[in-house]
Design an enzyme around this catalytic site. Structure first.
Site, short mmCIF file in Angstrom:
data_model
loop_
_atom_site.label_atom_id
_atom_site.label_comp_id
_atom_site.label_asym_id
_atom_site.label_seq_id
_atom_site.Cartn_x
_atom_site.Cartn_y
_atom_site.Cartn_z
N ARG A 1 0.84 -1.18 0.00
CA ARG A 1 0.00 0.00 0.00
C ARG A 1 0.89 1.25 0.00
O ARG A 1 2.09 1.18 0.33
CB ARG A 1 -0.92 0.02 1.21
CG ARG A 1 -1.85 -1.19 1.33
CD ARG A 1 -2.69 -1.11 2.58
NE ARG A 1 -3.59 -2.24 2.72
CZ ARG A 1 -3.31 -3.36 3.39
NH1 ARG A 1 -2.11 -3.48 3.98
NH2 ARG A 1 -4.18 -4.33 3.49
N LYS B 1 -1.53 -1.95 8.14
CA LYS B 1 -2.64 -1.39 8.91
C LYS B 1 -2.63 -1.93 10.34
O LYS B 1 -2.18 -3.04 10.60
CB LYS B 1 -3.97 -1.75 8.24
CG LYS B 1 -4.23 -1.04 6.92
CD LYS B 1 -5.61 -1.42 6.40
CE LYS B 1 -5.96 -0.65 5.15
NZ LYS B 1 -7.31 -1.02 4.64
N HIS C 1 -3.56 1.26 -5.74
CA HIS C 1 -4.35 0.10 -5.31
C HIS C 1 -4.75 -0.76 -6.51
O HIS C 1 -4.99 -1.96 -6.34
CB HIS C 1 -5.59 0.57 -4.56
CG HIS C 1 -5.98 -0.35 -3.44
ND1 HIS C 1 -5.27 -0.44 -2.26
CD2 HIS C 1 -6.98 -1.27 -3.34
CE1 HIS C 1 -5.83 -1.34 -1.47
NE2 HIS C 1 -6.87 -1.87 -2.11
N ARG D 1 -2.26 -3.35 -6.90
CA ARG D 1 -2.46 -4.37 -5.87
C ARG D 1 -3.51 -5.39 -6.34
O ARG D 1 -3.35 -6.60 -6.16
CB ARG D 1 -2.88 -3.68 -4.59
CG ARG D 1 -3.03 -4.57 -3.37
CD ARG D 1 -3.33 -3.67 -2.16
NE ARG D 1 -3.81 -4.42 -1.02
CZ ARG D 1 -3.04 -4.98 -0.11
NH1 ARG D 1 -1.73 -4.89 -0.24
NH2 ARG D 1 -3.55 -5.63 0.92
N HIS E 1 -4.18 -9.59 4.22
CA HIS E 1 -5.58 -9.40 4.60
C HIS E 1 -5.84 -10.12 5.92
O HIS E 1 -5.44 -11.29 6.08
CB HIS E 1 -6.51 -9.95 3.53
CG HIS E 1 -6.55 -9.11 2.29
ND1 HIS E 1 -6.86 -9.63 1.05
CD2 HIS E 1 -6.31 -7.79 2.09
CE1 HIS E 1 -6.82 -8.67 0.15
NE2 HIS E 1 -6.48 -7.55 0.75
N TYR F 1 -11.33 -10.93 -4.97
CA TYR F 1 -10.51 -11.08 -6.16
C TYR F 1 -10.85 -12.35 -6.94
O TYR F 1 -10.39 -12.52 -8.06
CB TYR F 1 -9.03 -11.09 -5.78
CG TYR F 1 -8.60 -9.84 -5.06
CD1 TYR F 1 -8.34 -8.68 -5.75
CD2 TYR F 1 -8.48 -9.82 -3.68
CE1 TYR F 1 -7.95 -7.53 -5.09
CE2 TYR F 1 -8.09 -8.68 -3.00
CZ TYR F 1 -7.84 -7.53 -3.72
OH TYR F 1 -7.46 -6.39 -3.06
#
Length: 365
Positions: free
Chosen positions: A217, A241, A309, A312, A335, A344
């Site tokens: 990211r 994150k 993104h 990504r 994730h 996805y």
């Protein structure tokens, strides 16, 4: 600017003033006197802001004594609560604080007075209706989360009597309602059209390789430190994150791009961040620079503008096409929820056609 500073010093001497007497009002008077004296080119008030800022940082001019308003005091308490009690990152606190500031300014002011205790559910709906009219569904969901956080703080600290967080309506928008946009061969085309010479070119190519090959990211690229790369083990530490740290294998082509960037003389030798700005003031890059790098690369390659993104998403789609499972893709993209990675799976139309049932009344293809 040095000439402007000298003129300010001469004007202060003529007026019998000292440097400590300088402020915005006296600078405006100085500019007015220059215009009355017939000077043709006179800087505006905004042009004197860097000068006054420098003098204040140097301690020559005292900082202005500003009494914070009740709204600013409440927002500062909210910021401290988010940092200490909730453990949010600086970027998240900034986003939550901006929404709180705008909401309180629009809905908690009555006849020029700040009265947050008078907030009602109707105020929340009115604010959200205005926001939803100008932002996407995803951003509107963010506004809901930000408002609920603010209302939880206001209730816990006795500012409002009711738990208005439950009055914030949810925003319609389903995760599996649309196919996520992705790229196929365009990623390699993008990399091939990125120059690999010069300080800016080498840095931008290394950034693109991290985003395209590892799915980092923007904020993760900006946070990357020199110590995060373990060259001996071929690994890289990613700070993602929620203050989460993950170790990923470092592909050879990504490592070569980093080596090429680090081989050039660094503008700031004592900086421990991996990527630095190429123009003064030298320092760590900001997260939004990664978006600028991708946008410039798209312009050079003649492709539609996309954000980091999208690369990504392209990495996940490419792994899916080569037979990687959702668990492996989720580990690479870091994730926390496998349902996020499941988004996805919808881009693998070849695999989906193998299990899709024919539409009633039609023959199977």
């Amino acid at each position: 600017m040095l000439k402007d500073l000298g003129q300010v010093g001469l004007w202060l001497s003529e007026q019998g003033l000292d440097a400590t007497d300088l402020d915005e009002g006296r600078l405006k008077q100085h500019l007015s006197d220059l215009q009355e004296a017939g000077r043709r080119r006179v800087a505006g008030p905004r042009g004197m802001v860097p000068l006054l800022t420098f003098l204040r940082e140097a301690g020559v001019v005292p900082a202005p004594q500003v009494t914070p308003s009740p709204a600013e005091v409440l927002l500062e308490r909210y910021r401290c609560w988010m940092e200490v009690e909730r453990g949010l990152s600086a970027s998240t606190m900034l986003r939550y604080g901006n929404t709180a500031r705008r909401f309180l300014a629009e809905q908690a002011m009555t006849d020029g007075k700040f009265v947050p205790e008078g907030l009602t559910g109707a105020d929340l709906n009115a604010f959200l209706l205005r926001e939803c009219a100008r932002v996407s569904a995803g951003s509107a969901k963010g506004r809901v989360a930000e408002l609920r956080s603010l209302l939880r703080f206001l209730h816990l600290h006795g500012v409002i009597a009711m738990k208005l967080g439950g009055a914030v309506p949810p925003v319609g928008g389903w995760r599996f309602a649309a196919v996520p946009p992705t790229m196929a061969t365009e990623v390699q085309w993008l990399l091939d059209h990125t120059p690999r010479e010069g300080t800016v070119g080498v840095r931008d190519y290394a950034i693109l390789m991290l985003v395209a090959r590892l799915g980092l990211r923007s904020i993760e690229v900006a946070r990357l430190l020199l110590d995060d790369v373990d060259w001996r083990c071929g690994e890289i530490v990613v700070r993602g994150k929620g203050r989460r740290e993950d170790r990923l294998p470092l592909p050879a082509d990504v490592g070569e791009a980093l080596v090429a960037y680090l081989s050039d003389p660094r503008p700031c030798l004592d900086a421990r961040h991996m990527f630095l700005t190429c123009k003064a003031p030298h320092g760590p890059i900001r997260a939004d620079l990664v978006g600028d790098v991708v946008e410039r690369a798209c312009r050079r390659a003649g492709l539609p503008k996309v954000g980091p993104h999208r690369l990504r998403h392209a990495l996940a789609a490419d792994m899916l096409r080569h037979g990687a499972g959702l668990t492996a893709i989720g580990q690479v993209l870091r994730h926390q929820d496998l349902a996020t990675t499941a988004l996805y799976a919808k881009v693998d139309f070849v695999a989906l056609r193998a299990v899709a049932q024919p539409w009633p009344g039609t023959e199977a293809a």
